[in-house]
Design a protein around this motif. Structure first.
Motif, short mmCIF file in Angstrom:
data_model
loop_
_atom_site.label_atom_id
_atom_site.label_comp_id
_atom_site.label_asym_id
_atom_site.label_seq_id
_atom_site.Cartn_x
_atom_site.Cartn_y
_atom_site.Cartn_z
N LYS A 164 0.84 -1.20 0.00
CA LYS A 164 0.00 0.00 0.00
C LYS A 164 0.87 1.25 0.00
CE LYS A 164 -0.54 0.42 5.03
NZ LYS A 164 -1.51 0.56 6.15
N GLU A 165 0.25 2.34 -0.39
CA GLU A 165 0.97 3.61 -0.43
C GLU A 165 1.08 4.21 0.98
OE1 GLU A 165 2.39 5.41 -2.97
OE2 GLU A 165 2.11 3.62 -4.22
N PHE A 166 2.27 4.68 1.31
CA PHE A 166 2.49 5.34 2.59
C PHE A 166 2.41 6.85 2.41
CE2 PHE A 166 5.19 1.90 4.94
CZ PHE A 166 4.08 1.08 4.95
N GLY A 167 2.23 7.54 3.53
CA GLY A 167 2.14 9.00 3.50
C GLY A 167 3.14 9.65 4.43
N GLU A 168 2.95 10.92 4.67
CA GLU A 168 3.89 11.69 5.49
C GLU A 168 4.01 11.15 6.90
OE1 GLU A 168 4.48 16.33 5.55
OE2 GLU A 168 3.02 15.78 7.12
N THR A 169 2.89 10.72 7.48
CA THR A 169 2.92 10.16 8.84
C THR A 169 3.82 8.94 8.90
OG1 THR A 169 0.67 10.95 9.29
CG2 THR A 169 1.51 9.18 10.70
N ASP A 170 3.76 8.12 7.88
CA ASP A 170 4.62 6.93 7.82
C ASP A 170 6.09 7.31 7.70
OD1 ASP A 170 2.47 4.76 7.62
OD2 ASP A 170 1.96 6.06 5.94
N LEU A 171 6.36 8.38 6.95
CA LEU A 171 7.74 8.83 6.82
C LEU A 171 8.27 9.33 8.17
CD1 LEU A 171 10.26 9.40 5.20
CD2 LEU A 171 9.25 11.58 4.47
N PHE A 172 7.46 10.08 8.89
CA PHE A 172 7.89 10.53 10.22
C PHE A 172 8.15 9.34 11.14
CE2 PHE A 172 6.12 14.81 9.24
CZ PHE A 172 7.23 15.55 9.63
N ARG A 173 7.33 8.31 11.00
CA ARG A 173 7.54 7.10 11.82
C ARG A 173 8.87 6.44 11.47
NH1 ARG A 173 6.27 2.08 10.43
NH2 ARG A 173 4.92 2.80 8.74
N LYS A 174 9.20 6.38 10.18
CA LYS A 174 10.48 5.81 9.74
C LYS A 174 11.65 6.65 10.25
CE LYS A 174 9.40 2.12 7.40
NZ LYS A 174 9.89 0.79 7.86
N ILE A 175 11.50 7.96 10.21
CA ILE A 175 12.56 8.84 10.69
C ILE A 175 12.82 8.59 12.18
CG2 ILE A 175 13.17 11.26 11.17
CD1 ILE A 175 11.52 11.98 8.61
N TRP A 249 9.85 14.09 0.67
CA TRP A 249 10.87 14.93 1.28
C TRP A 249 10.54 16.40 1.00
CZ3 TRP A 249 13.17 12.88 5.03
CH2 TRP A 249 13.67 11.58 5.00
N THR A 250 10.11 17.08 2.02
CA THR A 250 9.70 18.48 1.95
C THR A 250 10.51 19.25 3.00
OG1 THR A 250 7.99 18.18 3.65
CG2 THR A 250 7.35 17.76 1.34
N PRO A 251 10.45 20.58 3.00
CA PRO A 251 11.15 21.33 4.05
C PRO A 251 10.79 20.86 5.45
CG PRO A 251 10.45 22.82 2.32
CD PRO A 251 9.88 21.48 1.97
N LYS A 252 9.54 20.42 5.64
CA LYS A 252 9.10 19.95 6.95
C LYS A 252 9.78 18.64 7.35
CE LYS A 252 4.83 18.61 9.37
NZ LYS A 252 3.36 18.42 9.21
N THR A 253 9.75 17.65 6.46
CA THR A 253 10.34 16.35 6.80
C THR A 253 11.87 16.41 6.81
OG1 THR A 253 10.10 15.69 4.47
CG2 THR A 253 8.37 15.00 6.00
N ILE A 254 12.44 17.18 5.88
CA ILE A 254 13.90 17.34 5.84
C ILE A 254 14.39 18.03 7.12
CG2 ILE A 254 15.81 18.53 4.68
CD1 ILE A 254 14.26 18.06 2.03
#
Length: 274
Positions: A164-175, A249-254
């Protein structure tokens, strides 16, 4: 007793005795997708080294295995991986002319399982004192690369595995998962129970022969020129740049990655734009 049975039993007894004398260990602590697999495969190709692939040696320490049993499991796993063609996650880890799955005079043993080792330290740190009694002369290798690439690769792998497709919340979890591991490794290193050698993947790929030679010399093992040349031949020139494929990868996640990078000294000098 038939001669064949005599020599088979004698060989077994001699092997057991040899296993008990192995006091040198090399293990990995870190994160998935950081370059542990290739370094482990190169070391396993040395004729005096058995470095098993994904055995999870600490699980056997937790189960109460003796040194002899643990070394036997490492040898068995090394042979298994060789028989399977030294393939892992779509990559080929065969070293031309290497002794993967074989050993001539066993001097150093270990296991490639960096991410799980970090979890063991978080959940059962007492296991490491037990490991030290089994292999008093042990080095832990902490290999890492640009965190944006490691996190991106882990993101894509998890997304594919779950279908399934992941979103920003999933990226923060990975970080958070990645940097929580880094914090644990920094704690492990400061504790000082074992020697820890940090290796940047980018530096390793720039000077693989030198780093392999230094690691082997740490255990008084020679690194023949032919062995080093064969190891170098199968390497990429630099780690894959996975971050460019992830549009989250956006200014927020970076910015969040940069903030968490400050928690340990490992990632100084890394940038998203590298």
């Amino acid at each position: 007793m038939p001669p064949s049975s005599y020599w088979r039993i004698r060989s077994c007894l001699e092997s057991k005795s040899a296993f008990e004398k192995v006091d040198q260990g090399l293990f990995f602590i870190g994160y998935p997708r950081s370059g542990h697999s290739i370094l482990g495969a190169l070391l396993d190709a040395h004729p005096s080294v058995v470095l098993s692939h994904e055995l999870d040696a600490l699980a056997f320490v937790d189960a109460g295995f003796s040194k002899r049993q643990l070394v036997q499991m490492m040898i068995y796993r090394s042979r298994q991986f060789a028989k399977a063609g030294n393939q892992w996650m779509g990559y080929n880890y065969i070293v031309p002319g290497g002794r993967q799955g074989e050993v001539t005079q066993l001097r150093l043993v270990g296991d490639k399982r960096g991410g799980t080792t970090t979890k063991w330290y978080a959940n059962n740190p007492a296991l490491f004192a037990r490991l030290r009694t089994l292999f008093p002369d042990t080095l832990f290798v902490h290999m890492y690369r640009n965190p944006f690439d490691t996190i991106s690769t882990s993101f894509f792998r998890s997304q594919k595995r779950r279908g399934k497709e992941f979103g920003e919340t999933d990226l923060f979890r990975k970080i958070d998962h990645f940097f929580d591991h880094a914090t644990l490794i920094w704690q492990f290193e400061k504790e000082g129970l074992f020697e820890v050698q940090g290796i940047r993947a980018e530096v390793f790929l720039e000077s693989p022969a030198m780093i392999l030679k230094d690691l082997l010399h740490r255990f008084s093992l020679e690194a023949e020129a032919e062995y080093l040349d064969n190891c170098t031949r199968i390497l990429f020139k630099k780690p894959p740049r996975r971050r460019s494929r992830l549009n989250l990868w956006t200014p927020k996640t970076i910015g969040y990655v940069y903030k968490r990078m400050e928690e340990t000294p490992y990632f100084e000098g890394y940038h998203f734009e590298d």
